[in-house]
Design a protein around this motif. Sequence first.
Motif, short mmCIF file in Angstrom:
data_model
loop_
_atom_site.label_atom_id
_atom_site.label_comp_id
_atom_site.label_asym_id
_atom_site.label_seq_id
_atom_site.Cartn_x
_atom_site.Cartn_y
_atom_site.Cartn_z
N ALA A 59 5.75 -1.05 7.51
CA ALA A 59 5.75 -0.92 6.10
C ALA A 59 7.00 -0.01 5.61
N HIS A 60 7.62 -0.56 4.54
CA HIS A 60 8.74 0.24 4.09
C HIS A 60 9.09 -0.24 2.60
N LEU A 78 0.91 -1.18 0.02
CA LEU A 78 0.06 0.01 -0.09
C LEU A 78 0.92 1.23 0.22
N THR A 79 1.87 1.20 1.11
CA THR A 79 2.68 2.47 0.87
C THR A 79 3.50 2.84 -0.47
N ILE A 83 5.53 3.01 7.17
CA ILE A 83 4.47 3.30 8.22
C ILE A 83 5.26 2.81 9.54
N ILE A 84 5.13 3.46 10.59
CA ILE A 84 5.50 3.06 11.97
C ILE A 84 4.13 2.93 12.88
N ASN A 85 4.43 1.92 13.91
CA ASN A 85 3.47 1.81 14.88
C ASN A 85 3.52 2.86 16.20
N SER A 86 2.85 2.43 17.12
CA SER A 86 2.99 3.31 18.32
C SER A 86 4.17 3.22 19.10
N GLU A 87 4.92 2.35 18.85
CA GLU A 87 6.28 2.07 19.60
C GLU A 87 7.37 2.68 18.81
N GLY A 88 7.16 2.90 17.34
CA GLY A 88 8.21 3.51 16.70
C GLY A 88 8.81 2.39 15.76
N THR A 89 8.16 1.09 15.43
CA THR A 89 8.62 0.17 14.80
C THR A 89 8.04 0.21 13.27
#
Length: 504
Positions: free
Chosen positions: A196-197, A173-174, A187-193
């Motif tokens: 998506a890349h 998607l990205t 895309i990163i999640n709430s922990e900074g992980t």
Amino acid sequence: MKIRTKLILSFTALITAIALTMGIVSTMTASEILKEQAEMDLSYKTIEGAKLINSEMHTQRLSLEVLAELDEMKAMGLEAQSNIIKRQLDKLEFEDVSIIRPDRTLNYVNGSVVKLPADDRVMDIFDGEKVSYFGISPATNETVLVYATPIMVNTRVVGGLLGRYPGEALSMLTDGIRYGKTGYAYIINSEGTVIAHKDRAKVNDQANPIKLAETDPKQKSAADLFTKMLTNKVGVDTYEMNGETLYAAYSPIEDTDWILVVTATESEVTGAAAALQRNMMIVALLAIFIGMIVTYILGSRIVKPISQVVEKAKSLADLDLRENLSAKALSSKDEMGDISRALQSIIDSFRQIISKVSLSSEEVAASSKQLMASAEQSALTAEEVSKTVEEIARGASEQASNTEDGSTKAASLGESIETNNKFLIQLSESSVQVSEIVEYGMNEMEKLMEITKESTASVKEIADIIELTNRSAGNIGQASAMISSIADQTNLLALNAAIEAARA
């Protein structure tokens, strides 16, 4: 330095200063505007990308929710549920779909069962929540994108459905979100992980710059950016990565705790500003070049009439008054026209003065001729007087001889002879005076001849000399009268002497 050169240099310097100033100010202003616009575009693309991803996720989740609303699903018959899933699996586009049972098990259509831990986020569906998360699948131990939706009977959650996509589905998607030629999204999640890349290894390795910065100082700039993104949720910032400055615009994805980041190199973001700077420089150089040409043309048009006036002024300095200024120069309405008309007026005035001087010279020449004639006449008169005096002197001498011959015969004539001698002495002195007066008159005539060669300013002196000459002529007349008187006396004495001699 000529006026044309001064004009070209002055206007070129002025145009250069104006062009450079405007170029610098415009470039700086436009660069800031373009930079802000680029940041806004980047931010806008990020927001739109987040909406797009949310829309895609909503579509995917919606298909799972529709499946959960089927009555066969709500009946919670495992076999019936599995049959429905098998029939719809190809249409759902999920990699796999499993049934979530209240006993925390995932029941796949292939018959495999996976026991979930009590703290697994999927179990939040029993609280009525819809779950989306990215993580490691307990079934495959690979990164997966998971959607989970509850199966509800009335208001009670009796179970749920879990749809699983492969981990790269989110990255796909990205991949469709790009900025410029090199910009990309992740895309990163709430922990900074990173979840998506475009670099799938970062996704598979669950890369987290915040944690990596603890052991790798090179990750500090990215870690600071990730921390700021997790805090601010939305915005535009810069960071360093592998010695390159990058721009990053970020925005949250609705209904998730994820953040979409669109990043681009500084050259991509500010490329328009750099191109503008080049264009502004070209325009400035072109303006300077055109300004020089226009200045040269204007300078030539300004200097040309000045050159004509200068040439005419040089001719005037050489007393060349034969030609007038051109009608074009005289009819000009500008300052050069005023100068041309003033110079033509000077030429006309000089011509009038020369004409008057010429006329006065002719009058002086005529007066000089008349004066010369009068002087010549005076000279002739003086010469005649001199001859007369000589004749009188010879007569007196003869009379003196006769008187001397008769003196022996008439002693009484002694006194008369002595008186006659006195008169002779006076006559001699008068002759000397007459000679001096004549010589003085001749000197005055010579001076008069020199004075006539002077300019018209000497006319008054010539008049004075003429008056002095007239007085000299009067003196000559007086001398002539005196001589005439002496001659009469001499004749009388001679007559008396003759009478006495006759008597004797």
